[in-house]
Design a protein around this motif. Structure first.
Motif, PDB file in Angstrom:
ATOM      1  N   GLY A  18       5.276   3.077  15.135  1.00 29.00           N
ATOM      2  CA  GLY A  18       5.903   4.277  14.325  1.00 29.00           C
ATOM      3  C   GLY A  18       5.300   4.774  12.958  1.00 29.00           C
ATOM      4  N   SER A  19       4.092   3.836  12.434  1.00 26.90           N
ATOM      5  CA  SER A  19       3.355   4.506  11.427  1.00 26.90           C
ATOM      6  C   SER A  19       2.373   5.026  12.029  1.00 26.90           C
ATOM      7  CB  SER A  19       2.953   3.102  10.822  1.00 26.90           C
ATOM      8  OG  SER A  19       1.641   3.226  10.209  1.00 26.90           O
ATOM      9  N   PRO A  20       2.331   6.398  11.283  1.00 25.28           N
ATOM     10  CA  PRO A  20       1.243   7.230  11.773  1.00 25.28           C
ATOM     11  C   PRO A  20      -0.265   6.558  11.359  1.00 25.28           C
ATOM     12  CG  PRO A  20       2.335   8.163  10.131  1.00 25.28           C
ATOM     13  CD  PRO A  20       2.970   6.817  10.486  1.00 25.28           C
ATOM     14  N   PHE A  21      -0.409   5.829  10.267  1.00 30.60           N
ATOM     15  CA  PHE A  21      -1.725   5.429  10.077  1.00 30.60           C
ATOM     16  C   PHE A  21      -2.005   4.148  10.946  1.00 30.60           C
ATOM     17  CE2 PHE A  21      -0.743   8.001   5.957  1.00 30.60           C
ATOM     18  CZ  PHE A  21      -1.805   8.675   6.226  1.00 30.60           C
ATOM     19  N   PRO A  42       7.142  -6.374   9.564  1.00 34.86           N
ATOM     20  CA  PRO A  42       8.355  -5.329   9.271  1.00 34.86           C
ATOM     21  C   PRO A  42       8.050  -3.958   8.724  1.00 34.86           C
ATOM     22  CG  PRO A  42       8.502  -7.146   7.976  1.00 34.86           C
ATOM     23  CD  PRO A  42       7.185  -7.546   8.641  1.00 34.86           C
ATOM     24  N   LEU A  43       9.096  -3.066   8.889  1.00 37.73           N
ATOM     25  CA  LEU A  43       8.973  -1.781   8.542  1.00 37.73           C
ATOM     26  C   LEU A  43       8.944  -1.721   6.974  1.00 37.73           C
ATOM     27  CD1 LEU A  43       9.099   0.857  10.317  1.00 37.73           C
ATOM     28  CD2 LEU A  43      11.735   0.990   9.859  1.00 37.73           C
ATOM     29  N   THR A  44       9.404  -2.643   6.430  1.00 37.57           N
ATOM     30  CA  THR A  44       9.664  -2.820   4.797  1.00 37.57           C
ATOM     31  C   THR A  44       9.052  -3.994   4.382  1.00 37.57           C
ATOM     32  OG1 THR A  44      11.764  -3.366   4.920  1.00 37.57           O
ATOM     33  CG2 THR A  44      11.484  -1.266   4.337  1.00 37.57           C
ATOM     34  N   TYR A  57      -1.434  -6.229  -1.316  1.00 35.48           N
ATOM     35  CA  TYR A  57      -1.287  -4.761  -0.868  1.00 35.48           C
ATOM     36  C   TYR A  57      -0.034  -4.394   0.170  1.00 35.48           C
ATOM     37  CZ  TYR A  57      -3.122  -0.389   1.160  1.00 35.48           C
ATOM     38  OH  TYR A  57      -3.280   0.774   1.806  1.00 35.48           O
ATOM     39  N   ARG A  58       0.713  -3.248  -0.306  1.00 36.43           N
ATOM     40  CA  ARG A  58       1.904  -3.384   0.681  1.00 36.43           C
ATOM     41  C   ARG A  58       1.596  -2.180   1.725  1.00 36.43           C
ATOM     42  NH1 ARG A  58       7.170  -0.176  -0.731  1.00 36.43           N
ATOM     43  NH2 ARG A  58       6.857   0.156   1.493  1.00 36.43           N
ATOM     44  N   ARG A  59       0.741  -1.598   1.646  1.00 36.49           N
ATOM     45  CA  ARG A  59       0.660  -0.529   2.891  1.00 36.49           C
ATOM     46  C   ARG A  59      -0.038  -1.072   4.240  1.00 36.49           C
ATOM     47  NH1 ARG A  59      -1.574   4.877   0.145  1.00 36.49           N
ATOM     48  NH2 ARG A  59      -3.469   4.102   0.050  1.00 36.49           N
ATOM     49  N   VAL A  60       0.298  -0.424   5.146  1.00 36.05           N
ATOM     50  CA  VAL A  60      -0.220  -0.756   6.661  1.00 36.05           C
ATOM     51  C   VAL A  60      -1.165   0.447   6.911  1.00 36.05           C
ATOM     52  CG1 VAL A  60       1.100  -2.595   7.175  1.00 36.05           C
ATOM     53  CG2 VAL A  60       1.978  -0.417   7.861  1.00 36.05           C
ATOM     54  N   PRO A  61      -2.090   0.097   7.611  1.00 29.65           N
ATOM     55  CA  PRO A  61      -2.542  -1.008   8.309  1.00 29.65           C
ATOM     56  C   PRO A  61      -3.540  -1.684   7.340  1.00 29.65           C
ATOM     57  CG  PRO A  61      -4.101   0.848   9.213  1.00 29.65           C
ATOM     58  CD  PRO A  61      -2.962   1.263   8.451  1.00 29.65           C
ATOM     59  N   THR A  73      -7.272   2.998   6.654  1.00 30.29           N
ATOM     60  CA  THR A  73      -7.870   3.555   7.792  1.00 30.29           C
ATOM     61  C   THR A  73      -9.259   4.235   7.650  1.00 30.29           C
ATOM     62  OG1 THR A  73      -6.702   5.670   7.587  1.00 30.29           O
ATOM     63  CG2 THR A  73      -5.740   3.901   9.044  1.00 30.29           C
ATOM     64  N   SER A  74      -9.484   4.906   6.253  1.00 31.55           N
ATOM     65  CA  SER A  74     -10.878   5.577   6.156  1.00 31.55           C
ATOM     66  C   SER A  74     -11.893   4.420   6.298  1.00 31.55           C
ATOM     67  CB  SER A  74     -11.004   6.359   4.710  1.00 31.55           C
ATOM     68  OG  SER A  74     -10.557   5.377   3.695  1.00 31.55           O
ATOM     69  N   LEU A  75     -11.494   3.360   5.469  1.00 35.50           N
ATOM     70  CA  LEU A  75     -12.882   2.228   5.220  1.00 35.50           C
ATOM     71  C   LEU A  75     -12.727   1.555   6.476  1.00 35.50           C
ATOM     72  CD1 LEU A  75     -14.838   1.337   3.321  1.00 35.50           C
ATOM     73  CD2 LEU A  75     -13.290  -0.315   2.369  1.00 35.50           C
ATOM     74  N   ASP A 275      -1.989   6.984  -4.882  1.00 35.76           N
ATOM     75  CA  ASP A 275      -0.696   7.866  -4.359  1.00 35.76           C
ATOM     76  C   ASP A 275       0.277   6.982  -4.002  1.00 35.76           C
ATOM     77  OD1 ASP A 275      -2.197   6.678  -2.126  1.00 35.76           O
ATOM     78  OD2 ASP A 275      -2.323   8.488  -0.981  1.00 35.76           O
ATOM     79  N   SER A 276       0.624   6.447  -2.959  1.00 39.21           N
ATOM     80  CA  SER A 276       1.788   5.862  -2.741  1.00 39.21           C
ATOM     81  C   SER A 276       1.830   4.386  -2.638  1.00 39.21           C
ATOM     82  CB  SER A 276       2.200   6.259  -1.288  1.00 39.21           C
ATOM     83  OG  SER A 276       1.328   6.160  -0.183  1.00 39.21           O
ATOM     84  N   GLY A 277       2.542   3.716  -3.097  1.00 34.54           N
ATOM     85  CA  GLY A 277       2.519   2.156  -3.124  1.00 34.54           C
ATOM     86  C   GLY A 277       1.619   1.786  -4.265  1.00 34.54           C
ATOM     87  N   GLY A 317      -9.023   7.192  -4.120  1.00 35.99           N
ATOM     88  CA  GLY A 317      -7.910   7.316  -3.796  1.00 35.99           C
ATOM     89  C   GLY A 317      -7.482   5.754  -4.197  1.00 35.99           C
ATOM     90  N   TYR A 318      -8.129   4.898  -4.875  1.00 37.83           N
ATOM     91  CA  TYR A 318      -7.944   3.599  -5.405  1.00 37.83           C
ATOM     92  C   TYR A 318      -8.459   3.549  -6.856  1.00 37.83           C
ATOM     93  CZ  TYR A 318      -6.349   2.466  -0.701  1.00 37.83           C
ATOM     94  OH  TYR A 318      -5.574   2.376   0.568  1.00 37.83           O
ATOM     95  N   SER A 319      -7.532   2.951  -7.770  1.00 35.68           N
ATOM     96  CA  SER A 319      -8.116   2.566  -8.972  1.00 35.68           C
ATOM     97  C   SER A 319      -8.418   0.941  -9.341  1.00 35.68           C
ATOM     98  CB  SER A 319      -7.047   3.176 -10.098  1.00 35.68           C
ATOM     99  OG  SER A 319      -6.027   2.358 -10.122  1.00 35.68           O
TER     100      SER A 319
HETATM  101  N1  LIG Z   1      -4.300   6.209   2.971  1.00 36.22           N
HETATM  102  C1  LIG Z   1      -3.564   4.983   3.621  1.00 36.22           C
HETATM  103  C2  LIG Z   1      -2.013   5.270   3.786  1.00 36.22           C
HETATM  104  C3  LIG Z   1      -1.465   4.307   4.404  1.00 36.22           C
HETATM  105  C4  LIG Z   1       0.053   4.402   4.585  1.00 36.22           C
HETATM  106  O1  LIG Z   1       0.400   5.226   3.624  1.00 36.22           O
HETATM  107  N2  LIG Z   1       0.761   3.475   5.390  1.00 36.22           N
HETATM  108  C5  LIG Z   1       2.132   3.657   5.336  1.00 36.22           C
HETATM  109  C6  LIG Z   1       2.620   3.673   6.856  1.00 36.22           C
HETATM  110  S1  LIG Z   1       2.142   5.005   7.923  1.00 36.22           S
HETATM  111  C7  LIG Z   1       2.919   2.748   4.715  1.00 36.22           C
HETATM  112  O2  LIG Z   1       2.417   1.671   4.391  1.00 36.22           O
HETATM  113  N3  LIG Z   1       3.974   2.957   4.329  1.00 36.22           N
HETATM  114  C8  LIG Z   1       4.922   1.994   3.376  1.00 36.22           C
HETATM  115  C9  LIG Z   1       5.258   0.861   4.078  1.00 36.22           C
HETATM  116  O3  LIG Z   1       5.333   0.902   5.303  1.00 36.22           O
HETATM  117  O4  LIG Z   1       5.505  -0.024   3.428  1.00 36.22           O
HETATM  118  C10 LIG Z   1      -4.445   4.378   5.139  1.00 36.22           C
HETATM  119  O5  LIG Z   1      -5.150   5.549   5.358  1.00 36.22           O
HETATM  120  O6  LIG Z   1      -4.450   3.609   5.636  1.00 36.22           O
END
Ligand SMILES: N[C@@H](CCC(=O)N[C@@H](CS)C(=O)NCC(=O)O)C(=O)O
Length: 331
Positions: A18-21, A42-44, A57-61, A73-75, A275-277, A317-319
Motif C-alpha cells: 500500500g506504499s506507493p514508493f 508495519p505501517l507506522t 531513517y523512518r521512511r520506506v523503502p 527510491t531515486s538513489l 520534506d516528510s519525516g 531532498g536531504y540535508s
Molecule cells: N522520497 C522518498 C519518499 C518515501 C516515502 O515518503 N515513503 C512513505 C511511504 S509511501 C513513508 O515512508 N511514509 C511514512 C511511513 O510509512 O512511515 C522515496 O522516494 O523513497
C-alpha cells in the motif's frame, strides 16, 4: 561497483503493502528482473527490523545490497542499475528521467495524499502521519471535502500525460522497454487508482493513450513472478555477514561541496529528509560525498554493539549537518 565478492543475487528491502514508493521500487525490481526479497514492516514506526540495522531513517523503502544500504527510491534505483546492469531502466535521457520522475513522485504523491480516504483510517495512523508531514493541525475531515478538487487535479495530470503519449509512443521515453520513469508514474497512479472514487477519472474515452499505456504496464507487471519475502532477523544476519561492499571510489569525496557544506571527511554527521519525516535523523561518519550522493558509516555503541553499515543518501531532498562535539554521545 566492485567488491570483494559477487553482487548478492537477491537484495533485501524493507516496506509494506500500500506504499506507493515501495510499489515504485517493486516496479523497478520487476522491470530489472531482480529477485529481491522484502522484509515486511508495519505501517507506522517503530520499525524494529530497520532499527536493528542501526538506521533510524523512518521512511520506506530502504534497500540493502550487501553491506550498503540505500535510501530513497531515486538513489535505490540508480544503485540497482549499477549493481545489476542487465535489463536497463536508465538507458536514455538519464537526467531528464530523474527530473521528470521527481516531478511525478512529488505532485502525484501529494495528490494521492489528498484523495486517500482518511475517514476510514485509524486515528493512530492519522496522528502518526500528521507528525510525519510536519503539519500537526491538519484536519483530515477538511481534506475529505477537497476530494473533487483533487480528482480535477488528477484529470489535469492525466491530460499532460495524454499530450505526451499522443504521438503514439509505447513507453514514456520511446524506449524498447519501460524505464524508471514508466515505473515511477505507474506506481503512484496505481496507488491513486486503488482509491475507488478516482476510477471514473481514468476514462479511456478522455485519455485513450494514457489508459492504454497504463494497461500495457498492468499486463507486463501481472506476468512477472512475485518478489520474495524474508524475516527481519534473518535479513539482518545476512546483511551484517555479507562480504559485498560497493566501490566508494566512484563516489569519491568532493572537497568543493564539502567546503560549501562546512564538512570534512570523517566528520560525525546526521542526515535527514527535507520534506516528510524530517524529524528523524540518521547519524554516522561521513565517508563519501558527491553532488548526488552522501555516504555515512553507522557507528553504534552501547550495550549491544551493532556492526557498521554504509548508508547512502541522495543529496537532493536531504540535508547533512555536522554534529557539534557536545552531541557526539548520541552517535
Ligand atoms: N522520497 C522518498 C519518499 C518515501 C516515502 O515518503 N515513503 C512513505 C511511504 S509511501 C513513508 O515512508 N511514509 C511514512 C511511513 O510509512 O512511515 C522515496 O522516494 O523513497
Amino acid at each position: 561497483m566492485s567488491s570483494f565478492s559477487h553482487v548478492p543475487e537477491s537484495p533485501i528491502y524493507y516496506g509494506y503493502n500500500g506504499s506507493p514508493f515501495v510499489s515504485k521500487l517493486e516496479a523497478v525490481l520487476k522491470l530489472k528482473n531482480i529477485p529481491a526479497r522484502r522484509v515486511d514492516v508495519p505501517l507506522t514506526p517503530p520499525r524494529v527490523d530497520i532499527l536493528a540495522l542501526g538506521i533510524p531513517y523512518r521512511r520506506v523503502p530502504v534497500l540493502a545490497i550487501g553491506k550498503d544500504v540505500y535510501i530513497d527510491t531515486s538513489l535505490i534505483s540508480e544503485a540497482l542499475e549499477k549493481a545489476y546492469p542487465s535489463s536497463p531502466i536508465l538507458a536514455t535521457d538519464v537526467g531528464l528521467q530523474k527530473a521528470v520522475t521527481k516531478f511525478y513522485d512529488h505532485f502525484l504523491f501529494n495528490l494521492g495524499f489528498d484523495i486517500l480516504p482518511w475517514n476510514k483510517t485509524p486515528k493512530s495512523l492519522q496522528e502518526d502521519r500528521k507528525k510525519f508531514i510536519g503539519r500537526p493541525d491538519i484536519d483530515f475531515d477538511e481534506v475529505a471535502t477537497r476530494k473533487e478538487l483533487a480528482h480535477s487535479k488528477l484529470a489535469s495530470h492525466l491530460a499532460i500525460l495524454e499530450e505526451h503519449f499522443s504521438d503514439g509512443r509505447v513507453w514514456y521515453f520511446s524506449t524498447p522497454s519501460p524505464t524508471y520513469t514508466d515505473a515511477g508514474i505507474y506506481a503512484v497512479l496505481d496507488w491513486i487508482r486503488s482509491f475507488r472514487a478516482t476510477r471514473p477519472v481514468f476514462d479511456s474515452t478522455v485519455f485513450p493513450k494514457t489508459v492504454a499505456w497504463f494497461g500495457r504496464l498492468d499486463t507486463l507487471f501481472a506476468a512477472k513472478p512475485p518478489l520474495g519475502k524474508v524475516k527481519g532477523p534473518d535479513a539482518a544476519k545476512e546483511i551484517f555477514s555479507s562480504t559485498f561492499t560497493a566501490d566508494l571510489s566512484q563516489i569519491g569525496f568532493d572537497e568543493v561541496e564539502a567546503k560549501r557544506l562546512g564538512l570534512k571527511k570523517g566528520a560525525k554527521v546526521v542526515i535527514s529528509p527535507e520534506d516528510s519525516g524530517r524529524d528523524v535523523v540518521t547519524p554516522g561518519v561521513l565517508i563519501a560525498l558527491s553532488k548526488q550522493e552522501a555516504v555515512i558509516e553507522t557507528e553504534q555503541k552501547g550495550q549491544h554493539v551493532i556492526p557498521s553499515l554504509r548508508v547512502h543518501f541522495p543529496r537532493l531532498g536531504y540535508s547533512i549537518r555536522e554534529v557539534p562535539n557536545g552531541e557526539n554521545a548520541k552517535l
